[in-house]
Design a protein around this motif. Sequence first.
Motif, PDB file in Angstrom:
ATOM      1  N   THR A   1      66.445 -41.436  38.865  1.00 32.59           N
ATOM      2  CA  THR A   1      67.136 -41.045  37.737  1.00 32.59           C
ATOM      3  C   THR A   1      66.844 -41.804  36.571  1.00 32.59           C
ATOM      4  OG1 THR A   1      68.856 -40.334  39.232  1.00 32.59           O
ATOM      5  CG2 THR A   1      69.357 -40.598  36.770  1.00 32.59           C
ATOM      6  N   LEU A   2      66.605 -43.052  36.800  1.00 32.71           N
ATOM      7  CA  LEU A   2      66.649 -44.164  35.536  1.00 32.71           C
ATOM      8  C   LEU A   2      65.137 -43.903  35.100  1.00 32.71           C
ATOM      9  CD1 LEU A   2      68.300 -47.269  36.753  1.00 32.71           C
ATOM     10  CD2 LEU A   2      68.966 -45.662  34.985  1.00 32.71           C
ATOM     11  N   ALA A   3      64.124 -43.789  36.060  1.00 34.08           N
ATOM     12  CA  ALA A   3      62.693 -43.349  35.609  1.00 34.08           C
ATOM     13  C   ALA A   3      62.732 -42.219  34.757  1.00 34.08           C
ATOM     14  CB  ALA A   3      61.974 -43.428  36.719  1.00 34.08           C
ATOM     15  N   LEU A   4      63.228 -40.965  35.119  1.00 30.57           N
ATOM     16  CA  LEU A   4      62.983 -39.916  34.640  1.00 30.57           C
ATOM     17  C   LEU A   4      63.738 -40.002  32.981  1.00 30.57           C
ATOM     18  CD1 LEU A   4      63.928 -37.136  37.391  1.00 30.57           C
ATOM     19  CD2 LEU A   4      61.671 -37.607  36.275  1.00 30.57           C
ATOM     20  N   ARG A   5      64.951 -40.718  32.948  1.00 27.19           N
ATOM     21  CA  ARG A   5      65.550 -40.695  31.781  1.00 27.19           C
ATOM     22  C   ARG A   5      64.850 -41.484  30.573  1.00 27.19           C
ATOM     23  NH1 ARG A   5      71.894 -41.972  33.257  1.00 27.19           N
ATOM     24  NH2 ARG A   5      72.364 -39.821  33.788  1.00 27.19           N
ATOM     25  N   SER A   6      64.183 -42.589  31.010  1.00 25.49           N
ATOM     26  CA  SER A   6      63.060 -43.299  30.368  1.00 25.49           C
ATOM     27  C   SER A   6      61.742 -42.749  29.997  1.00 25.49           C
ATOM     28  CB  SER A   6      62.688 -44.844  30.782  1.00 25.49           C
ATOM     29  OG  SER A   6      62.163 -44.960  32.267  1.00 25.49           O
ATOM     30  N   HIS A   7      61.232 -41.828  30.826  1.00 28.94           N
ATOM     31  CA  HIS A   7      59.984 -40.979  30.454  1.00 28.94           C
ATOM     32  C   HIS A   7      60.386 -39.665  30.385  1.00 28.94           C
ATOM     33  CE1 HIS A   7      58.880 -44.892  32.299  1.00 28.94           C
ATOM     34  NE2 HIS A   7      57.736 -44.744  31.648  1.00 28.94           N
ATOM     35  N   PRO A   8      60.700 -39.081  29.244  1.00 30.91           N
ATOM     36  CA  PRO A   8      60.778 -37.706  29.219  1.00 30.91           C
ATOM     37  C   PRO A   8      59.720 -36.908  29.880  1.00 30.91           C
ATOM     38  CG  PRO A   8      61.128 -38.851  27.086  1.00 30.91           C
ATOM     39  CD  PRO A   8      60.308 -39.724  27.958  1.00 30.91           C
ATOM     40  N   ALA A   9      60.078 -35.833  30.166  1.00 39.62           N
ATOM     41  CA  ALA A   9      59.237 -34.694  30.654  1.00 39.62           C
ATOM     42  C   ALA A   9      58.113 -34.142  29.772  1.00 39.62           C
ATOM     43  CB  ALA A   9      59.932 -33.462  31.372  1.00 39.62           C
ATOM     44  N   GLY A  10      56.880 -34.175  30.371  1.00 35.69           N
ATOM     45  CA  GLY A  10      55.880 -33.643  29.521  1.00 35.69           C
ATOM     46  C   GLY A  10      55.873 -32.299  29.318  1.00 35.69           C
ATOM     47  N   PRO A  11      54.981 -31.625  28.561  1.00 36.73           N
ATOM     48  CA  PRO A  11      55.053 -30.448  28.352  1.00 36.73           C
ATOM     49  C   PRO A  11      54.839 -29.236  29.559  1.00 36.73           C
ATOM     50  CG  PRO A  11      52.972 -31.185  27.720  1.00 36.73           C
ATOM     51  CD  PRO A  11      53.791 -32.487  28.114  1.00 36.73           C
ATOM     52  N   THR A  12      55.586 -28.227  29.576  1.00 33.98           N
ATOM     53  CA  THR A  12      55.403 -27.476  30.902  1.00 33.98           C
ATOM     54  C   THR A  12      54.272 -26.542  30.802  1.00 33.98           C
ATOM     55  OG1 THR A  12      56.666 -25.498  29.638  1.00 33.98           O
ATOM     56  CG2 THR A  12      58.138 -27.346  31.023  1.00 33.98           C
ATOM     57  N   CYS A  13      53.824 -25.845  31.846  1.00 32.88           N
ATOM     58  CA  CYS A  13      52.780 -24.887  31.579  1.00 32.88           C
ATOM     59  C   CYS A  13      53.070 -23.771  30.739  1.00 32.88           C
ATOM     60  CB  CYS A  13      52.658 -24.289  32.991  1.00 32.88           C
ATOM     61  SG  CYS A  13      51.951 -25.471  34.419  1.00 32.88           S
ATOM     62  N   LYS A  14      54.082 -23.550  30.371  1.00 35.10           N
ATOM     63  CA  LYS A  14      54.601 -22.441  29.363  1.00 35.10           C
ATOM     64  C   LYS A  14      54.209 -22.861  28.233  1.00 35.10           C
ATOM     65  CE  LYS A  14      58.221 -19.551  27.989  1.00 35.10           C
ATOM     66  NZ  LYS A  14      59.480 -18.824  28.096  1.00 35.10           N
TER      67      LYS A  14
ATOM     68  N   ALA B   1      52.015 -25.501  27.419  1.00 36.08           N
ATOM     69  CA  ALA B   1      50.625 -25.714  27.251  1.00 36.08           C
ATOM     70  C   ALA B   1      50.079 -24.544  27.032  1.00 36.08           C
ATOM     71  CB  ALA B   1      50.089 -26.598  28.450  1.00 36.08           C
ATOM     72  N   ALA B   2      50.611 -23.221  27.467  1.00 41.02           N
ATOM     73  CA  ALA B   2      49.726 -22.122  27.254  1.00 41.02           C
ATOM     74  C   ALA B   2      49.958 -21.560  25.810  1.00 41.02           C
ATOM     75  CB  ALA B   2      50.029 -20.984  28.142  1.00 41.02           C
ATOM     76  N   ALA B   3      51.008 -21.892  25.084  1.00 39.17           N
ATOM     77  CA  ALA B   3      51.554 -21.600  24.053  1.00 39.17           C
ATOM     78  C   ALA B   3      50.215 -21.891  22.788  1.00 39.17           C
ATOM     79  CB  ALA B   3      52.687 -22.242  23.282  1.00 39.17           C
ATOM     80  N   GLU B   4      49.628 -22.961  22.830  1.00 41.31           N
ATOM     81  CA  GLU B   4      48.667 -23.171  22.017  1.00 41.31           C
ATOM     82  C   GLU B   4      47.272 -22.341  22.064  1.00 41.31           C
ATOM     83  OE1 GLU B   4      45.805 -26.629  22.656  1.00 41.31           O
ATOM     84  OE2 GLU B   4      47.271 -27.121  24.347  1.00 41.31           O
TER      85      GLU B   4
END
Length: 230
Positions: free
Chosen positions: A20-33, A35-38
């Motif tokens: 839980t602490l690790a996820l809070r300190s490292h925000p999630a990267g872009p999802t596949c959705k 990444a496809a938007a570009e």
Amino acid sequence: MLGKTLLVLGILILAWIGLTLALRSHPAGPTCKDAAAEFRQVAPRLVTHRETGGFASGFQRATCLAIAPGGTLVIGGDRALRVFDRAGIRQREIPLPQEPTCVATDKNGRLATGFASGFLLLSAADDAETTVSCPAPSLVTGIAFAEDLVLVADAGLKRIQAYDRRGKKTGEIAVAANGDDGVVIYRPHLDVAVGADELVRVTDPGRHRVKLYDVDGVRIAAWPSQPGMA
């Protein structure tokens, strides 16, 4: 027994807290959705062609396409090839013994079409002139003319097979030998094309690149030179 159970439970709780602490300190990267938007918006400077019209081929399942001399279109599907003019008016139909996987035309209008386990060369009068069967585990997914050769993209054997106009095999291209790393294929697809410079373009789908060869199979270049794996 109770002590061991409490120990395991304590370890699981500590692991959950750490995650839980690790996820809070490292925000999630872009999802596949995300990444496809570009790729939904293409820069105008990169657009070289625009759709100007269309027509129905009449096939239940169209499988391949080639542009013949003069701009006529050759479309394969079901168990036939159909030739259309630029306006989409059908000029003629050529029955085939199997569903085609690919089609090509040379500068004289002669046709070659591939099937899952072989290919067919047609004369200028659309008569079957040469039929070649490829041994298992061959899987023909692309075909092209090069000088006096017919180049067959064999996704089963992961290479380009070269044949003369009589159907005799003369060599191979994109084989993992003599300093060439061959091609990587995860799905049954491989393609080949020949440019106006008579150089052979071969897809390397597993590495997201295109490779350039001469008709003797000598590798000239690859783009990108440092490919990424799929």
